[in-house]
Design a protein around this motif. Structure first.
Motif, mmCIF file in Angstrom:
data_model
loop_
_atom_site.group_PDB
_atom_site.id
_atom_site.type_symbol
_atom_site.label_atom_id
_atom_site.label_comp_id
_atom_site.label_asym_id
_atom_site.label_seq_id
_atom_site.Cartn_x
_atom_site.Cartn_y
_atom_site.Cartn_z
ATOM 1 N N ALA A 222 2.850 6.544 9.846
ATOM 2 C CA ALA A 222 2.107 5.287 9.880
ATOM 3 C C ALA A 222 2.920 4.178 9.229
ATOM 4 O O ALA A 222 3.627 4.404 8.251
ATOM 5 N N LEU A 223 2.816 2.992 9.813
ATOM 6 C CA LEU A 223 3.349 1.770 9.215
ATOM 7 C C LEU A 223 2.167 1.001 8.644
ATOM 8 O O LEU A 223 1.281 0.566 9.389
ATOM 9 N N ILE A 224 2.138 0.840 7.325
ATOM 10 C CA ILE A 224 1.014 0.179 6.667
ATOM 11 C C ILE A 224 1.574 -0.840 5.675
ATOM 12 O O ILE A 224 2.296 -0.463 4.752
ATOM 13 N N PRO A 225 1.276 -2.129 5.831
ATOM 14 C CA PRO A 225 1.760 -3.130 4.879
ATOM 15 C C PRO A 225 1.229 -2.840 3.480
ATOM 16 O O PRO A 225 0.128 -2.299 3.315
ATOM 17 N N PRO A 226 1.993 -3.207 2.453
ATOM 18 C CA PRO A 226 1.557 -2.934 1.080
ATOM 19 C C PRO A 226 0.174 -3.473 0.740
ATOM 20 O O PRO A 226 -0.591 -2.825 0.022
ATOM 21 N N ALA A 227 -0.166 -4.674 1.245
ATOM 22 C CA ALA A 227 -1.481 -5.241 0.926
ATOM 23 C C ALA A 227 -2.608 -4.342 1.419
ATOM 24 O O ALA A 227 -3.637 -4.201 0.761
ATOM 25 N N ALA A 228 -2.426 -3.735 2.584
ATOM 26 C CA ALA A 228 -3.438 -2.820 3.110
ATOM 27 C C ALA A 228 -3.407 -1.492 2.374
ATOM 28 O O ALA A 228 -4.449 -0.888 2.079
ATOM 29 N N LEU A 229 -2.211 -1.027 2.046
ATOM 30 C CA LEU A 229 -2.075 0.252 1.343
ATOM 31 C C LEU A 229 -2.749 0.183 -0.022
ATOM 32 O O LEU A 229 -3.341 1.168 -0.487
ATOM 33 N N ALA A 230 -2.683 -0.989 -0.649
ATOM 34 C CA ALA A 230 -3.253 -1.146 -1.983
ATOM 35 C C ALA A 230 -4.774 -1.058 -1.981
ATOM 36 O O ALA A 230 -5.382 -0.877 -3.040
ATOM 37 N N THR A 231 -5.409 -1.173 -0.805
ATOM 38 C CA THR A 231 -6.868 -1.094 -0.756
ATOM 39 C C THR A 231 -7.379 0.343 -0.744
ATOM 40 O O THR A 231 -8.570 0.569 -0.933
ATOM 41 N N VAL A 232 -6.507 1.309 -0.511
ATOM 42 C CA VAL A 232 -6.945 2.703 -0.460
ATOM 43 C C VAL A 232 -7.230 3.188 -1.881
ATOM 44 O O VAL A 232 -6.339 3.145 -2.742
ATOM 45 N N PRO A 233 -8.458 3.629 -2.164
ATOM 46 C CA PRO A 233 -8.772 4.099 -3.523
ATOM 47 C C PRO A 233 -7.882 5.275 -3.909
ATOM 48 O O PRO A 233 -7.642 6.177 -3.100
ATOM 49 N N PRO A 234 -7.343 5.288 -5.134
ATOM 50 C CA PRO A 234 -6.454 6.378 -5.555
ATOM 51 C C PRO A 234 -7.080 7.757 -5.399
ATOM 52 O O PRO A 234 -6.380 8.725 -5.123
ATOM 53 N N GLU A 235 -8.412 7.849 -5.537
ATOM 54 C CA GLU A 235 -9.049 9.174 -5.403
ATOM 55 C C GLU A 235 -8.925 9.736 -3.992
ATOM 56 O O GLU A 235 -9.050 10.942 -3.785
ATOM 57 N N GLU A 236 -8.661 8.859 -3.014
ATOM 58 C CA GLU A 236 -8.486 9.340 -1.640
ATOM 59 C C GLU A 236 -7.197 10.145 -1.497
ATOM 60 O O GLU A 236 -6.984 10.833 -0.505
ATOM 61 N N LEU A 237 -6.296 10.036 -2.495
ATOM 62 C CA LEU A 237 -5.025 10.756 -2.429
ATOM 63 C C LEU A 237 -5.073 12.094 -3.160
ATOM 64 O O LEU A 237 -4.060 12.776 -3.278
ATOM 65 N N HIS A 238 -6.255 12.475 -3.646
ATOM 66 C CA HIS A 238 -6.334 13.714 -4.412
ATOM 67 C C HIS A 238 -5.885 14.925 -3.598
ATOM 68 O O HIS A 238 -5.297 15.867 -4.123
ATOM 69 N N ASP A 239 -6.191 14.897 -2.297
ATOM 70 C CA ASP A 239 -5.747 16.026 -1.472
ATOM 71 C C ASP A 239 -4.355 15.797 -0.916
ATOM 72 O O ASP A 239 -3.817 16.622 -0.194
ATOM 73 N N GLY A 240 -3.772 14.638 -1.279
ATOM 74 C CA GLY A 240 -2.388 14.355 -0.894
ATOM 75 C C GLY A 240 -2.187 13.951 0.546
ATOM 76 O O GLY A 240 -1.072 13.662 0.952
ATOM 77 N N LEU A 241 -3.252 13.861 1.363
ATOM 78 C CA LEU A 241 -3.095 13.576 2.792
ATOM 79 C C LEU A 241 -1.912 14.368 3.332
ATOM 80 O O LEU A 241 -0.899 13.798 3.757
ATOM 81 N N PRO A 242 -2.003 15.693 3.321
ATOM 82 C CA PRO A 242 -0.827 16.527 3.622
ATOM 83 C C PRO A 242 -0.244 16.312 5.011
ATOM 84 O O PRO A 242 0.930 16.563 5.224
ATOM 85 N N GLY A 243 -1.036 15.825 5.945
ATOM 86 C CA GLY A 243 -0.502 15.622 7.288
ATOM 87 C C GLY A 243 0.403 14.417 7.400
ATOM 88 O O GLY A 243 1.223 14.326 8.318
ATOM 89 N N LEU A 244 0.275 13.462 6.472
ATOM 90 C CA LEU A 244 1.053 12.227 6.545
ATOM 91 C C LEU A 244 2.450 12.477 5.987
ATOM 92 O O LEU A 244 2.668 12.445 4.781
ATOM 93 N N ARG A 245 3.435 12.706 6.867
ATOM 94 C CA ARG A 245 4.790 13.062 6.434
ATOM 95 C C ARG A 245 5.669 11.846 6.192
ATOM 96 O O ARG A 245 6.540 11.868 5.331
ATOM 97 N N THR A 246 5.459 10.783 6.980
ATOM 98 C CA THR A 246 6.284 9.587 6.844
ATOM 99 C C THR A 246 5.392 8.370 6.767
ATOM 100 O O THR A 246 4.529 8.156 7.617
ATOM 101 N N LEU A 247 5.592 7.575 5.722
ATOM 102 C CA LEU A 247 4.862 6.326 5.544
ATOM 103 C C LEU A 247 5.884 5.192 5.490
ATOM 104 O O LEU A 247 6.827 5.234 4.693
ATOM 105 N N ILE A 248 5.695 4.206 6.345
ATOM 106 C CA ILE A 248 6.601 3.066 6.433
ATOM 107 C C ILE A 248 5.890 1.852 5.859
ATOM 108 O O ILE A 248 4.748 1.554 6.246
ATOM 109 N N VAL A 249 6.531 1.171 4.930
ATOM 110 C CA VAL A 249 6.000 -0.082 4.411
ATOM 111 C C VAL A 249 6.936 -1.201 4.827
ATOM 112 O O VAL A 249 8.127 -0.995 5.041
#
Length: 613
Positions: free
Chosen positions: A263-290
């Motif tokens: 996924a390509l996600i601008p930093p401003a949008a990425l910053a809206t994701v609550p940190p608790e949503e990363l507790h499971d690490g989103l294991p399927g997301l292998r490459t993140l483009i900013v």
């Protein structure tokens, strides 16, 4: 970069067989890549993996073979409507499967597709259509769906079917960007560089057949081309989420439930994701483009562990991406913009277009396969920004970006700002001159200045300053905002306005931008503010005033008019969920617009609990 076996690892290095290479130029090894047009690049994967999933949208899945036949039928229909090389087709469609198929179909017919966001103001859409003069406009998704079940030819059009031969130099698409003169300008991007970019992106972002790439970007921005090239031109599937804003917990849910790998996600949008949503690490997301704007170090620290995080940079005029970093690591700080991608050379030059020494500040110029043809119908502006490249082979060209950079000791480029009045707001490219031109269209505005202010750390916003005509009646801020919203897309409409008797001036009689006052913290028209009438309205008004922030909020005050935007909207909804126990979407907030209407969407009896002393 190690992924691409480059002969140079740094922006200052030069190949030994190029003695005239300037010391501040970057070079990436040119491998032989296809110069085939966009439609043929996709057709190659349709032949190779016809049964593999290509497009996932609205609960449906279409294979490469199905999308190929669908796009071919629509392409033959478009040819019959006069679409061919050097002709533009406007696509006034939301993010959808139909839009993706239409883009492929236009390319196969030989035309250049022009994506126009249907959410843009009608006047702006009309302006772009008048400027581009398309031979066809596709704005009905049902018309595109009918082609899927049609009886027309299902084979890919060739030159014998088209109105004329399709060459790599013909435009593949047109993307409009903000214009300093007050009128948006269309960038003509040819097919020639898409094969090189697709091959480079597939390797550097490590896309494999069967992967899933998110279509996050609005179709009217060239980031959507990156998503298309790194999915459909790489044997991977393009995941099209529902129409509307994609931020916060909803963004995390789409990444998880759609099993997105890239996924390509601008930093401003990425910053809206609550940190608790990363507790499971989103294991399927292998490459993140900013990209599209500077990425703060804290976001790198949060998102780099467990995946490949890459910062990418590039203007529309250089086929999406010109430079990128290797994988970023937590603790590495705010990232640079990296080194040139394959088939691209970059130069750091002074005002006279001479190379500057390593470590010195200069303007970034870009040369290589991805350089656009120029601006649609703007030969003068094209000649100003696109010039012959004196550092390359005869006939090569380079693009003047207007971005100021410095080459760091390790060879990577650091972004330092702009040489003009163009800015980036939440990843969007904005020419302040275009916004100012929109404001002075109001009959009671004699002159306007627009600036970017960061009165609250981490929150940049556009602020408009206006003065009345000589001897005229000053305008109301709300009137100016309403007039701007009729012609500018939402991201270009200033969130705050200051009406002045006159602009502050420097001793040299120029506008002193540093002396422009901060906008007051209450919206225009306090005397008519309607106070909350119910516990739900009172709770929402309090949350709004604390998030935006403003001194007080009336129940009829408009969220956007108070300076709200999608990022602040996510923060506000997070507070509503935490304090009121009510789950609302960003679309609920934007559609409601006011406290009163949003309160009407709350369940009966919803109110904030007593706050701790």
């Amino acid at each position: 970069m190690t992924d691409h076996d480059q002969t140079s690892s740094g922006a200052a290095s030069a190949p030994q067989d190029a003695p005239d290479q300037p010391p501040a130029a970057g070079y990436a090894t040119d491998r032989a890549v296809s110069r085939a047009p966009l439609g043929e690049l996709f057709a190659a994967w349709a032949r190779r993996t016809p049964e593999a999933p290509a497009l996932l949208a609205d609960g449906h899945e279409w294979s490469f073979g199905e999308v190929e036949r669908w796009a071919n039928r629509l392409a033959h229909h478009l040819i019959g409507q006069g679409v061919g090389p050097e002709r533009v087709v406007a696509l006034v469609l939301p993010r959808s499967a139909e839009l993706v198929v239409a883009e492929l179909a236009v390319a196969k017919a030989g035309g250049a597709y022009l994506p126009i966001d249907p959410a843009h103001p009608e006047e702006r859409r009309a302006m772009m259509l008048a400027d581009a003069r398309p031979v066809a406009v596709l704005d009905d998704p049902e018309r595109i769906r009918r082609a899927r079940a049609g009886t027309g030819p299902g084979h890919a059009p060739g030159d014998a079917d088209r109105l004329g031969p399709l060459l790599p130099e013909h435009p593949a698409y047109v993307i409009y960007t903000s214009g300093s003169t007050g009128v948006p300008k269309g960038v003509l991007v040819p097919h020639a560089g898409l094969g090189a970019f697709s091959a480079a992106a597939t390797a550097h972002y490590r896309v494999r057949p069967g992967d899933r790439v998110l279509q996050f970007s609005s179709p009217s921005f060239d980031a959507s081309v990156l998503e298309l090239c790194s999915s459909l031109l790489a044997g991977a599937a393009l995941v099209v989420p529902p129409e509307g804003p994609l931020l916060g917990a909803e963004l995390a849910s789409v990444l998880r439930e759609r099993r997105v790998t890239h996924a390509l996600i601008p930093p401003a949008a990425l910053a809206t994701v609550p940190p608790e949503e990363l507790h499971d690490g989103l294991p399927g997301l292998r490459t993140l483009i900013v990209g599209a704007e500077a990425c703060p170090a804290d976001l790198v620290d949060l998102w780099a562990p467990g995946r490949r995080l890459v910062n990418s940079y590039g203007p529309t005029e250089a086929t999406v991406v010109a430079t990128w970093t290797d994988a970023l690591a937590a603790g590495s700080g705010a990232p640079p913009i990296g080194r040139p991608i394959p088939h691209t050379r970059v130069f750091v030059l002074d005002d006279a277009a001479r190379p500057v020494p390593a470590g010195a500040t200069g303007e970034l110029w870009i040369s290589g396969a991805g350089v656009a043809r120029g601006y649609l119908g703007r030969p003068g502006l094209t000649a100003e920004r696109f010039t012959a490249c004196p550092f390359g082979p005869p006939g090569s060209r380079m693009y003047r970006t207007g971005d100021l950079v410095r080459q760091a000791a390790g060879g990577e480029l650091e972004f330092l700002g702009r040489a003009d009045h163009q800015v980036k707001i939440r990843g969007f490219r904005v020419e302040l001159g275009e916004v100012e031109a929109a404001l002075v269209r109001h009959p009671r505005v004699g002159a306007a200045v627009v600036t970017v202010r960061e009165d609250e750390p981490g929150r940049k916003r556009l602020v408009g300053y206006v003065v009345p005509p000589s001897g005229g009646t000053p305008p109301r801020a709300a009137e100016v905002r309403a007039a701007a919203a009729r012609v500018l897309p939402a991201h270009m409409v200033p969130s705050a306005y200051v009406v002045l008797d006159a602009f502050p001036l420097t001793p040299h009689r120029k506008i002193d931008r540093q002396a422009l006052p901060a906008p007051r913290s209450a919206p225009d028209g306090d005397a008519r503010r309607v106070a909350p009438r119910t516990p739900a309205e009172a709770a929402l008004a309090r949350i709004w005033s604390e998030v935006l922030p403003v001194d007080a909020v009336g129940v009829e005050d408009d969220f956007l008019g108070l300076g709200g935007d999608s990022v602040l909207g996510v923060r506000l909804l997070t507070r509503v969920r935490a304090e009121l126990g009510v789950e609302l979407s960003l679309r609920d907030l934007l559609d409601a617009g006011t406290v009163a209407r949003l309160a009407g969407r709350l369940p009966a009896g919803a109110a904030a609990p007593a706050r701790a002393p």
